[in-house]
Design an enzyme around this catalytic site. Structure first.
Site, mmCIF file in Angstrom:
data_model
loop_
_atom_site.group_PDB
_atom_site.id
_atom_site.type_symbol
_atom_site.label_atom_id
_atom_site.label_comp_id
_atom_site.label_asym_id
_atom_site.label_seq_id
_atom_site.Cartn_x
_atom_site.Cartn_y
_atom_site.Cartn_z
ATOM 1 N N ALA A 1 -39.392 -60.379 42.961
ATOM 2 C CA ALA A 1 -39.101 -59.700 44.660
ATOM 3 C C ALA A 1 -38.736 -57.779 44.000
ATOM 4 O O ALA A 1 -38.888 -57.358 44.475
ATOM 5 C CB ALA A 1 -38.867 -59.909 45.469
ATOM 6 N N PHE B 1 -37.317 -61.168 50.448
ATOM 7 C CA PHE B 1 -37.017 -62.893 51.270
ATOM 8 C C PHE B 1 -35.800 -62.889 51.903
ATOM 9 O O PHE B 1 -35.276 -63.476 51.923
ATOM 10 C CB PHE B 1 -38.566 -63.226 50.891
ATOM 11 C CG PHE B 1 -39.857 -62.894 50.973
ATOM 12 C CD1 PHE B 1 -40.040 -62.641 52.622
ATOM 13 C CD2 PHE B 1 -39.902 -62.200 50.149
ATOM 14 C CE1 PHE B 1 -41.683 -62.761 52.682
ATOM 15 C CE2 PHE B 1 -42.070 -61.745 50.433
ATOM 16 C CZ PHE B 1 -42.066 -62.308 51.833
ATOM 17 N N GLN C 1 -43.843 -63.796 41.197
ATOM 18 C CA GLN C 1 -44.041 -64.339 42.235
ATOM 19 C C GLN C 1 -43.907 -63.661 43.382
ATOM 20 O O GLN C 1 -43.956 -64.584 44.655
ATOM 21 C CB GLN C 1 -42.286 -64.448 42.160
ATOM 22 C CG GLN C 1 -41.778 -65.593 41.015
ATOM 23 C CD GLN C 1 -40.332 -66.171 41.163
ATOM 24 O OE1 GLN C 1 -39.633 -65.235 40.791
ATOM 25 N NE2 GLN C 1 -39.595 -67.031 41.567
ATOM 26 N N ILE D 1 -46.501 -61.091 45.895
ATOM 27 C CA ILE D 1 -48.197 -61.162 46.491
ATOM 28 C C ILE D 1 -48.776 -60.277 46.514
ATOM 29 O O ILE D 1 -49.299 -60.279 47.697
ATOM 30 C CB ILE D 1 -47.731 -62.038 47.601
ATOM 31 C CG1 ILE D 1 -46.485 -61.438 48.426
ATOM 32 C CG2 ILE D 1 -47.224 -63.760 47.029
ATOM 33 C CD1 ILE D 1 -46.575 -62.421 49.703
ATOM 34 N N ASP D 2 -47.798 -58.558 45.917
ATOM 35 C CA ASP D 2 -48.227 -57.471 46.461
ATOM 36 C C ASP D 2 -49.206 -56.630 45.837
ATOM 37 O O ASP D 2 -49.953 -55.621 46.486
ATOM 38 C CB ASP D 2 -46.840 -56.390 46.800
ATOM 39 C CG ASP D 2 -45.929 -56.707 45.255
ATOM 40 O OD1 ASP D 2 -46.860 -56.767 43.758
ATOM 41 O OD2 ASP D 2 -45.034 -56.792 45.696
ATOM 42 N N HIS E 1 -47.681 -67.430 44.045
ATOM 43 C CA HIS E 1 -47.171 -67.562 44.847
ATOM 44 C C HIS E 1 -48.262 -66.866 45.431
ATOM 45 O O HIS E 1 -48.124 -66.812 46.217
ATOM 46 C CB HIS E 1 -46.170 -67.335 45.640
ATOM 47 C CG HIS E 1 -44.701 -67.557 44.556
ATOM 48 N ND1 HIS E 1 -43.880 -67.098 44.275
ATOM 49 C CD2 HIS E 1 -44.743 -68.711 44.498
ATOM 50 C CE1 HIS E 1 -43.042 -68.208 44.355
ATOM 51 N NE2 HIS E 1 -43.534 -68.476 43.799
ATOM 52 N N CYS F 1 -67.514 -73.129 56.649
ATOM 53 C CA CYS F 1 -67.677 -74.589 57.446
ATOM 54 C C CYS F 1 -66.584 -75.384 58.833
ATOM 55 O O CYS F 1 -65.783 -76.036 58.569
ATOM 56 C CB CYS F 1 -66.283 -75.518 56.261
ATOM 57 S SG CYS F 1 -64.780 -74.514 55.529
ATOM 58 N N SER G 1 -34.021 -64.259 40.968
ATOM 59 C CA SER G 1 -33.507 -64.905 41.413
ATOM 60 C C SER G 1 -33.388 -65.783 40.741
ATOM 61 O O SER G 1 -31.890 -66.320 40.484
ATOM 62 C CB SER G 1 -32.782 -65.170 42.917
ATOM 63 O OG SER G 1 -33.907 -65.926 43.265
#
Length: 238
Positions: free
Chosen positions: A14, A25, A91, A93-94, A111, A147, A186
């Protein structure tokens, strides 16, 4: 180290995207300090939690959708374009690595990706704007038109299994690297945080660039605690 390396692999968290204005986050003041994450099982079992999940998604998107790649993203893209680096494991998601010019197959998303949704049963892809219109305009939760399965953002939630293919690709990339750069992470979220050590134990040099210390700092060949964009720009422009 970059000049002498033949196959660099990047690993980003991040921290690289906070310089584009996207809040992280986990750090103090981060998103999870203001609201508890929704567990995957709760999303599956509770209509109320699914509504809350989508409400949060469209609120957070007000920030994410206007974000643009920064100097750090472009520095990584340059090295991949010039053949010095082969891939970036992220990691995040952007979708900012793709927006910086890196082709899809060179981005390994551990992720998932928050710029679209998919059916949890048949994996059909859905664009978010259509879901947003129905959810905000008609209060309708998305269901798969093929579905009838639940539709969720294409991200990995707490308690959801990690994507097997992405994890396998990440491990293969780590094993193939001779220099592994962990940037803006991190390095506490497992199993993703194990990947830098896979590279290190296979003989790759390990560089950690992060504003704060990480648990893997003692194993790194070089640790830099500084702003990511300026450091990467200087390192890749030499």
């Amino acid at each position: 180290m970059i000049e002498s390396s033949k196959n660099i692999v990047f690993f980003t968290g991040a921290g690289i995207s906070t310089e584009s204005g996207i809040p992280d986050f986990r750090s103090p003041g981060g998103i999870w300090t203001k609201m508890a994450p929704i567990q995957f099982q709760d999303f599956l079992s509770s209509e109320e939690m699914r509504r809350e999940s989508w409400r949060r998604k469209f609120e957070i998107d007000k920030t994410i959708k206007i974000a643009q790649p920064n100097a750090g993203h472009y520095a990584i893209a340059r090295l991949i374009k010039h053949g010095k680096a082969s891939s970036v494991i992220t990691q995040n998601i952007d979708n900012l690595h793709q927006q910086s010019g890196i082709v899809e197959e060179n981005v390994i998303e551990l992720h998932g990706n928050g710029t679209y949704a998919s059916c949890l049963t048949c994996s059909t892809r859905y664009e978010l704007e259509i879901i947003k219109q129905s959810f905000l305009g008609k209060d309708e939760l998305p269901l798969c038109k093929f579905c009838g399965g639940l539709v969720k953002t294409a991200t990995i939630s707490f308690g959801q299994a990690m994507p097997v293919e992405a994890m396998q690709k990440a491990e293969e990339a780590a094993l193939s690297s001779d220099l592994f750069l962990a940037i803006g992470s991190s390095l506490v979220v497992h199993p993703a945080a194990q990947i830098p050590m896979i590279a290190k134990q296979n003989g790759a040099g390990l560089v950690i660039l992060n504003r704060e210390q990480t648990p893997l700092d003692p194993y790194a060949d070089l640790v830099i605690n500084d702003e990511i964009g300026p450091v990467l720009s200087e390192a890749t422009n030499r």
